[in-house]
Write a protein that holds these residues in place. Structure first.
Motif, PDB file in Angstrom:
ATOM      1  N   SER A 147       0.827  -1.193   0.000  1.00 50.93           N
ATOM      2  CA  SER A 147       0.000   0.000   0.000  1.00 50.93           C
ATOM      3  C   SER A 147       0.866   1.250   0.000  1.00 50.93           C
ATOM      4  O   SER A 147       1.923   1.279   0.648  1.00 50.93           O
ATOM      5  N   ASP A 148       0.398   2.276  -0.722  1.00 54.17           N
ATOM      6  CA  ASP A 148       1.047   3.587  -0.683  1.00 54.17           C
ATOM      7  C   ASP A 148       0.492   4.439   0.453  1.00 54.17           C
ATOM      8  O   ASP A 148       1.153   5.357   0.922  1.00 54.17           O
ATOM      9  N   THR A 149      -0.724   4.158   0.863  1.00 53.70           N
ATOM     10  CA  THR A 149      -1.409   5.033   1.809  1.00 53.70           C
ATOM     11  C   THR A 149      -1.423   4.511   3.234  1.00 53.70           C
ATOM     12  O   THR A 149      -1.580   5.290   4.166  1.00 53.70           O
ATOM     13  N   MET A 150      -1.271   3.213   3.446  1.00 52.21           N
ATOM     14  CA  MET A 150      -1.348   2.641   4.789  1.00 52.21           C
ATOM     15  C   MET A 150       0.043   2.384   5.338  1.00 52.21           C
ATOM     16  O   MET A 150       0.961   2.037   4.594  1.00 52.21           O
ATOM     17  N   THR A 151       0.186   2.526   6.651  1.00 51.24           N
ATOM     18  CA  THR A 151       1.454   2.170   7.286  1.00 51.24           C
ATOM     19  C   THR A 151       1.540   0.647   7.356  1.00 51.24           C
ATOM     20  O   THR A 151       0.540  -0.051   7.172  1.00 51.24           O
ATOM     21  N   ALA A 152       2.728   0.166   7.653  1.00 51.59           N
ATOM     22  CA  ALA A 152       2.914  -1.287   7.740  1.00 51.59           C
ATOM     23  C   ALA A 152       2.042  -1.879   8.843  1.00 51.59           C
ATOM     24  O   ALA A 152       1.453  -2.947   8.678  1.00 51.59           O
ATOM     25  N   ALA A 153       1.936  -1.190   9.975  1.00 47.80           N
ATOM     26  CA  ALA A 153       1.120  -1.700  11.077  1.00 47.80           C
ATOM     27  C   ALA A 153      -0.364  -1.740  10.693  1.00 47.80           C
ATOM     28  O   ALA A 153      -1.069  -2.703  11.004  1.00 47.80           O
ATOM     29  N   ASP A 154      -0.859  -0.688  10.011  1.00 48.79           N
ATOM     30  CA  ASP A 154      -2.264  -0.666   9.581  1.00 48.79           C
ATOM     31  C   ASP A 154      -2.544  -1.759   8.555  1.00 48.79           C
ATOM     32  O   ASP A 154      -3.583  -2.412   8.574  1.00 48.79           O
ATOM     33  N   LEU A 155      -1.612  -1.946   7.643  1.00 53.66           N
ATOM     34  CA  LEU A 155      -1.754  -2.989   6.622  1.00 53.66           C
ATOM     35  C   LEU A 155      -1.769  -4.368   7.273  1.00 53.66           C
ATOM     36  O   LEU A 155      -2.567  -5.231   6.915  1.00 53.66           O
ATOM     37  N   TYR A 156      -0.902  -4.551   8.235  1.00 55.07           N
ATOM     38  CA  TYR A 156      -0.834  -5.803   8.983  1.00 55.07           C
ATOM     39  C   TYR A 156      -2.170  -6.082   9.673  1.00 55.07           C
ATOM     40  O   TYR A 156      -2.716  -7.184   9.592  1.00 55.07           O
TER      41      TYR A 156
END
Length: 189
Positions: A147-156
């Motif tokens: 994702s370009d818009t989400m942080t790694a933690a949010d994506l996780y």
């Protein structure tokens, strides 16, 4: 005279010879000695902990090291290996081969995890988990989300929520591990 001439001239004899060889092969097949597959009576234990968004170095120093210190104090541990990735670590424990102590080893691993909890970071969302593993296991699905818009933690977190909903619908049980990485090219939906 060619070598195939007797077989083309005597078709009945050729058919009998073919069936005779096939029957002899079928009988011989069941008489062949075959070694059994390796049975993992002494399964190693795998301890897994996640710290979403943390670098492999941070996970290794703040999560894996305290766990390794406490797990290393368990009697009969012959080998301990650990792998740290973005947001997660996995520690594999091998024990001396005595199958009658397998249940007690699980309790010892859980006690070591509980003892290490005081040394682990407070940002750790859940306690580390352990399970018996088969070293011959291989993943059957590897899913990558970027994702370009989400942080790694949010994506996780989004991937984990979605995966859990899908697993609830299924009767099969599975082991899964999670890695989230921020990418600049792709966008998630």
């Amino acid at each position: 005279m060619e070598p195939s001439t007797p077989f083309t001239a005597g078709r009945f004899a050729t058919t009998l010879l073919t069936f005779g060889l096939a029957a002899a092969g079928a009988v011989a097949f069941f008489k062949l000695p075959v070694s059994p597959l390796l049975r993992w009576i002494f399964r190693p234990f795998s301890v897994q902990a996640t710290l979403p968004g943390a670098s492999p170095q941070d996970v290794a120093t703040t999560v894996a090291s305290p766990l390794e210190r406490h797990l290393g104090q368990i009697a009969d541990v012959t080998e301990m290996t650990s792998q740290s990735a973005v947001g997660s670590t996995r520690i594999t424990l091998q024990f001396r081969t005595e199958p009658r102590h397998q249940r007690r080893r699980g309790a010892n691993v859980q006690a070591a995890i509980n003892a290490a909890r005081a040394d682990l970071p407070t940002s750790l969302r859940s306690n580390p988990t352990y399970r018996k593993v088969n070293p011959a296991d291989a993943p059957i699905l590897i899913l990558t989300l970027t994702s370009d818009t989400m942080t790694a933690a949010d994506l996780y977190d989004a991937a984990r929520r979605c995966w859990r909903r899908s697993c609830r619908r299924s009767r099969a049980s599975a082991r899964s591990s999670w890695v989230a990485v921020r990418c600049r090219r792709c966008a998630s939906t």
